[in-house]
Design a protein around this motif. Structure first.
Motif, mmCIF file in Angstrom:
data_model
loop_
_atom_site.group_PDB
_atom_site.id
_atom_site.type_symbol
_atom_site.label_atom_id
_atom_site.label_comp_id
_atom_site.label_asym_id
_atom_site.label_seq_id
_atom_site.Cartn_x
_atom_site.Cartn_y
_atom_site.Cartn_z
ATOM 1 N N ILE A 28 -0.097 5.568 2.808
ATOM 2 C CA ILE A 28 1.230 5.980 3.780
ATOM 3 C C ILE A 28 2.177 6.754 2.879
ATOM 4 C CG2 ILE A 28 3.408 4.966 4.641
ATOM 5 C CD1 ILE A 28 2.063 2.778 5.922
ATOM 6 N N ASN A 29 2.013 6.423 1.382
ATOM 7 C CA ASN A 29 3.020 7.355 0.684
ATOM 8 C C ASN A 29 2.862 8.832 0.647
ATOM 9 O OD1 ASN A 29 4.561 4.915 -0.087
ATOM 10 N ND2 ASN A 29 3.412 4.792 -2.000
ATOM 11 N N PRO A 30 1.486 9.266 0.578
ATOM 12 C CA PRO A 30 1.266 10.931 0.693
ATOM 13 C C PRO A 30 1.595 11.230 2.177
ATOM 14 C CG PRO A 30 -0.590 9.748 -0.223
ATOM 15 C CD PRO A 30 0.304 8.540 0.386
ATOM 16 N N LEU A 31 1.509 10.470 3.133
ATOM 17 C CA LEU A 31 1.902 10.879 4.532
ATOM 18 C C LEU A 31 3.398 11.334 4.582
ATOM 19 C CD1 LEU A 31 -0.366 8.765 6.801
ATOM 20 C CD2 LEU A 31 -0.765 11.081 5.791
ATOM 21 N N VAL A 32 4.214 10.330 4.041
ATOM 22 C CA VAL A 32 5.526 10.109 4.009
ATOM 23 C C VAL A 32 6.157 11.412 3.157
ATOM 24 C CG1 VAL A 32 7.682 9.169 3.321
ATOM 25 C CG2 VAL A 32 5.874 7.744 4.427
#
Length: 228
Positions: A28-32
């Motif tokens: 999720i961190n890369p998408l955020v």
């Protein structure tokens, strides 16, 4: 592909997808980051749609590259830490497929969501109407190519506790051709030009990476684990 090899490939893919579901922060961190970084662009360069439309292909591709890079460090890390990677090395004939399965799982939880998010972010950057289809297609090819290339850097730095910077230095130069042709295809589509050559070159990079990168990553894993 033999039945044993196919079963090992599917088992590795299912295992990595299950682990990704249990640790959502890893993907999720890369998408955020992708979402926030592109959201900030209009605030930094101004809201003029003509300027954003010119910058949109390059910005979307650079941010997708950086988001992919953020998630690569953990590609083999957990398997190295818990000893599962050493078990994979016991079966040398299956190591290529194991690496390929892990790269596919990485793309399914990072590259594919990035690709699916890109039209919405393209709309935010006033990307011309003709560029959306090529944006999705080029990012689909480009993100899996970057995952394949990145697996080599992740394998070379798997035994280093703080190998993120070194991983970036190894992988970044290899990403440059993918970035150039990917952004060029979207830019040409937005201008109404032919995009066949750029997409064909991008596809060639992807095919070469699919054949060569897992072999290189498998060899790097063997060297790093044996010398640790």
């Amino acid at each position: 592909m033999s039945t044993e090899a196919g079963s090992a490939f599917i088992a590795t893919l299912k295992r990595d997808l299950l682990l990704a579901g249990r640790h959502p922060g890893d993907w999720i961190n890369p998408l955020v980051f992708f979402l926030i970084a592109i959201t900030l662009v209009p605030l930094g360069v101004g809201p003029e749609s003509e300027l954003l439309a010119v910058l949109a292909p390059g910005i979307l591709w650079v941010m997708a590259l950086l988001a992919t890079l953020l998630s690569l460090d953990g590609l083999f890390r957990s398997d190295f830490d818990d000893g599962a990677l050493e078990q994979c090395l016991v079966s040398p004939s299956l190591l290529y497929l194991t690496v390929l399965a892990k790269v596919l799982a990485h793309w399914l939880v990072t590259g594919l969501p990035l690709t699916l998010m890109s039209p919405l972010l393209g709309l935010m950057l006033a990307l011309p109407e003709g560029g959306y289809g090529v944006l999705c297609l080029s990012l689909m090819i480009g993100t899996i190519t970057m995952s394949l290339i990145g697996s080599v850097g992740a394998a070379l730095t798997v035994s280093l506790r703080r190998g993120g910077l070194l991983l970036s230095l190894i992988v970044m130069p290899l990403y440059v051709p993918v970035l150039i042709f990917g952004a060029s295809a979207v830019n040409d589509a937005a201008l109404g030009n032919q995009v066949g050559v750029a997409l064909a070159v991008l596809g060639t990079f992807g095919a070469m990476a699919a054949v060569l990168a897992p072999f290189a990553a498998a060899a790097a894993l063997r060297i790093c684990v044996d010398s640790y």
